[in-house]
Design a protein around this motif. Sequence first.
Motif, PDB file in Angstrom:
ATOM      1  N   ALA A 112      10.756   5.824  18.464  1.00  0.00           N
ATOM      2  CA  ALA A 112      11.074   7.130  17.884  1.00  0.00           C
ATOM      3  C   ALA A 112      12.549   7.225  17.491  1.00  0.00           C
ATOM      4  O   ALA A 112      12.894   7.826  16.461  1.00  0.00           O
ATOM      5  N   PHE A 113      13.426   6.633  18.281  1.00  0.00           N
ATOM      6  CA  PHE A 113      14.864   6.764  18.029  1.00  0.00           C
ATOM      7  C   PHE A 113      15.458   5.598  17.230  1.00  0.00           C
ATOM      8  O   PHE A 113      16.487   5.767  16.575  1.00  0.00           O
ATOM      9  N   LEU A 114      14.830   4.436  17.298  1.00  0.00           N
ATOM     10  CA  LEU A 114      15.461   3.243  16.726  1.00  0.00           C
ATOM     11  C   LEU A 114      14.828   2.762  15.420  1.00  0.00           C
ATOM     12  O   LEU A 114      15.490   2.083  14.629  1.00  0.00           O
ATOM     13  N   LEU A 115      13.566   3.098  15.201  1.00  0.00           N
ATOM     14  CA  LEU A 115      12.857   2.514  14.068  1.00  0.00           C
ATOM     15  C   LEU A 115      12.867   3.438  12.865  1.00  0.00           C
ATOM     16  O   LEU A 115      12.401   4.583  12.950  1.00  0.00           O
ATOM     17  N   PRO A 116      13.392   2.994  11.710  1.00  0.00           N
ATOM     18  CA  PRO A 116      13.289   3.809  10.500  1.00  0.00           C
ATOM     19  C   PRO A 116      11.860   3.809   9.976  1.00  0.00           C
ATOM     20  O   PRO A 116      11.127   2.842  10.158  1.00  0.00           O
ATOM     21  N   GLU A 117      11.479   4.915   9.331  1.00  0.00           N
ATOM     22  CA  GLU A 117      10.147   5.006   8.753  1.00  0.00           C
ATOM     23  C   GLU A 117      10.071   4.119   7.518  1.00  0.00           C
ATOM     24  O   GLU A 117      11.056   3.914   6.803  1.00  0.00           O
ATOM     25  N   SER A 118       8.903   3.531   7.277  1.00  0.00           N
ATOM     26  CA  SER A 118       8.677   2.742   6.060  1.00  0.00           C
ATOM     27  C   SER A 118       7.236   2.950   5.630  1.00  0.00           C
ATOM     28  O   SER A 118       6.339   3.064   6.465  1.00  0.00           O
ATOM     29  N   ARG A 119       7.036   3.012   4.312  1.00  0.00           N
ATOM     30  CA  ARG A 119       5.684   3.219   3.780  1.00  0.00           C
ATOM     31  C   ARG A 119       5.672   2.781   2.322  1.00  0.00           C
ATOM     32  O   ARG A 119       6.712   2.477   1.734  1.00  0.00           O
ATOM     33  N   ASP A 120       4.487   2.752   1.735  1.00  0.00           N
ATOM     34  CA  ASP A 120       4.342   2.483   0.305  1.00  0.00           C
ATOM     35  C   ASP A 120       4.861   3.701  -0.463  1.00  0.00           C
ATOM     36  O   ASP A 120       4.359   4.816  -0.275  1.00  0.00           O
ATOM     37  N   PRO A 121       5.872   3.534  -1.345  1.00  0.00           N
ATOM     38  CA  PRO A 121       6.405   4.692  -2.069  1.00  0.00           C
ATOM     39  C   PRO A 121       5.414   5.280  -3.068  1.00  0.00           C
ATOM     40  O   PRO A 121       5.543   6.439  -3.455  1.00  0.00           O
ATOM     41  N   THR A 122       4.440   4.495  -3.497  1.00  0.00           N
ATOM     42  CA  THR A 122       3.413   5.002  -4.427  1.00  0.00           C
ATOM     43  C   THR A 122       2.034   4.726  -3.831  1.00  0.00           C
ATOM     44  O   THR A 122       1.325   3.824  -4.286  1.00  0.00           O
ATOM     45  N   PRO A 123       1.636   5.463  -2.799  1.00  0.00           N
ATOM     46  CA  PRO A 123       0.385   5.167  -2.104  1.00  0.00           C
ATOM     47  C   PRO A 123      -0.832   5.365  -2.993  1.00  0.00           C
ATOM     48  O   PRO A 123      -0.859   6.216  -3.874  1.00  0.00           O
ATOM     49  N   ARG A 124      -1.834   4.539  -2.730  1.00  0.00           N
ATOM     50  CA  ARG A 124      -3.084   4.651  -3.471  1.00  0.00           C
ATOM     51  C   ARG A 124      -3.954   5.750  -2.873  1.00  0.00           C
ATOM     52  O   ARG A 124      -3.703   6.238  -1.784  1.00  0.00           O
ATOM     53  N   ARG A 125      -4.999   6.091  -3.618  1.00  0.00           N
ATOM     54  CA  ARG A 125      -5.968   7.042  -3.082  1.00  0.00           C
ATOM     55  C   ARG A 125      -6.715   6.397  -1.919  1.00  0.00           C
ATOM     56  O   ARG A 125      -6.956   5.192  -1.916  1.00  0.00           O
ATOM     57  N   PRO A 126      -7.075   7.178  -0.909  1.00  0.00           N
ATOM     58  CA  PRO A 126      -7.795   6.612   0.246  1.00  0.00           C
ATOM     59  C   PRO A 126      -9.105   5.957  -0.189  1.00  0.00           C
ATOM     60  O   PRO A 126      -9.867   6.527  -0.981  1.00  0.00           O
ATOM     61  N   ASP A 127      -9.363   4.779   0.324  1.00  0.00           N
ATOM     62  CA  ASP A 127     -10.594   4.052   0.034  1.00  0.00           C
ATOM     63  C   ASP A 127     -11.524   4.197   1.234  1.00  0.00           C
ATOM     64  O   ASP A 127     -11.606   3.319   2.092  1.00  0.00           O
ATOM     65  N   VAL A 128     -12.221   5.325   1.283  1.00  0.00           N
ATOM     66  CA  VAL A 128     -13.036   5.647   2.453  1.00  0.00           C
ATOM     67  C   VAL A 128     -14.196   4.669   2.603  1.00  0.00           C
ATOM     68  O   VAL A 128     -14.480   4.168   3.696  1.00  0.00           O
TER      69      VAL A 128
END
Length: 515
Positions: free
Chosen positions: A184-200
């Motif tokens: 929570a304190f040490l790790l920066p958030e990272s993700r796909d900047p252009t996420p795809r639609r959920p593939d349910v």
Amino acid sequence: MTTGYDDPRRWWALAALGLAVLTLGFDITIMNVALPTIATELEVGTDALQWMVNAYILVIAGLMLTCGALGDRYGRKRLLLIGLGLFGISSSIAAGVDSAGPVIAARGVMGMGAAIMMPVAFAVLAALFGPAERGRAVSLLVMGLGVGIPLGPIIGGYLLEHFWWGSIFLINVPIAIIGAIAIAFLLPESRDPTPRRPDVLGAVLSTAGLTSLVYGVIEAPSRGWSDLATIGPITAGLVVLAGFVAWELRVRDPMIDLHLFRRPQFLWASIAGVLVTFGMLGLLFVVPQYLQFVTGHDALGTGIRLLPLIGGLVVGAPAGERLAARTGYRVPVSAGLAVLAASAALGALTGLQSSYGFVATWLATAGLGIGMALAPAMDAVLDALPTEHAGAGTAITMTLRQTGGALGVALLGSLLAEGYANRVHTAGLPAEAAATARESIAGALAAATRLAEPSLAASAHAAYLHGMTLVLAATAITAGLSALLTALRLPGKPSAASVDDHRTLGATTSDDRDV
């Protein structure tokens, strides 16, 4: 606050990730030493005990692909915290119950937490570390996961000698809390900047197919490969997975990009990771039983005598990373597999009079080969992936390793069982005792004690050693062929695609990796 490759917190964040995967590693094996105690305390049978082990494995295999893709979409830090929360809460529940059903359910939820953490932890490395540092980071995380697996019997044996059976679950709780606070304190958030639609539909198909396939593989050693309870789930799983592949190739926004397999570096590094895992789990399947039932050590003593494997792994992982930095991925991966093959071949020479020093030598050599091959193979996978899709990409590799490992244990377990059953002498024994003796060495030793038949115990020792020899010989052949295949097919240097991805990554804004 600084984020990305220059973030001064990145090595501390890696330590937090290492603590999390260490827990996952020893939870894979800690149950094995606790089963006899749990069977006595909870008064449960073999089927319930098997499900306590298999619920964890099944959920991991079934959900890992989906969880890796979710991390890319919704944020890897967020998913890691959810995974640690599930893992810690379910561990505390398992420690306090008094019947088999809740333990099995809690183990399933623990598997859900593990399915989130395994692929996402490795995917985070692509966002935290640049190519120059990532190899070292991967080797440290691989060490954490690899060291945890043989640590399971040591930790479990110690806890069971000094505390009640629930302590093997309760130990996860403080580790999960510490890991969650650190992340929570040490790790920066990272993700796909252009996420795809959920593939349910893709998520449903992959989960159903993998769960069915792995369930059938797990059932094979006890029921037989021709039993309907084995063939049915395996066939259904393969059919559903074929539907998953077809769907992923045609849908506009697939859950995972199967075109990654067109990249030789990703394909062959993933295959190498599966083959190394096959060899490692083969050793960990037969050696603890040899140490416990043939040489007569208790659970804690057995775990301690697996330490040379850990020592080899700790030396081999950074050595493989340094060699990869100088020569590329092909040399350390193929060399590590060759060392693993040589150690397994040496282990196949183990006899009833062999000293522990001989066993420790080939165990340490095996750990060296595993570490040398596995860390560069994982680094090669990450290097072939666009950072924004690192979660889904590593989930593919980790799922292949999990499924391949389960298949390896099933195949090698069947080989061991057949080799043992064909050699143990049960002539003249009562029918029930003879059947028990043929099923396992544990059953044979129990029958020998009950009937005061030392010759049965001697026969069981020799028969088990014969089965172990067959398993180690098969492992040596598989690892040797894998070393040759990897030397011929795995690219030696980073692929052009991965280099382009890293160049693109250098232009990524801080919005793509927000804290």
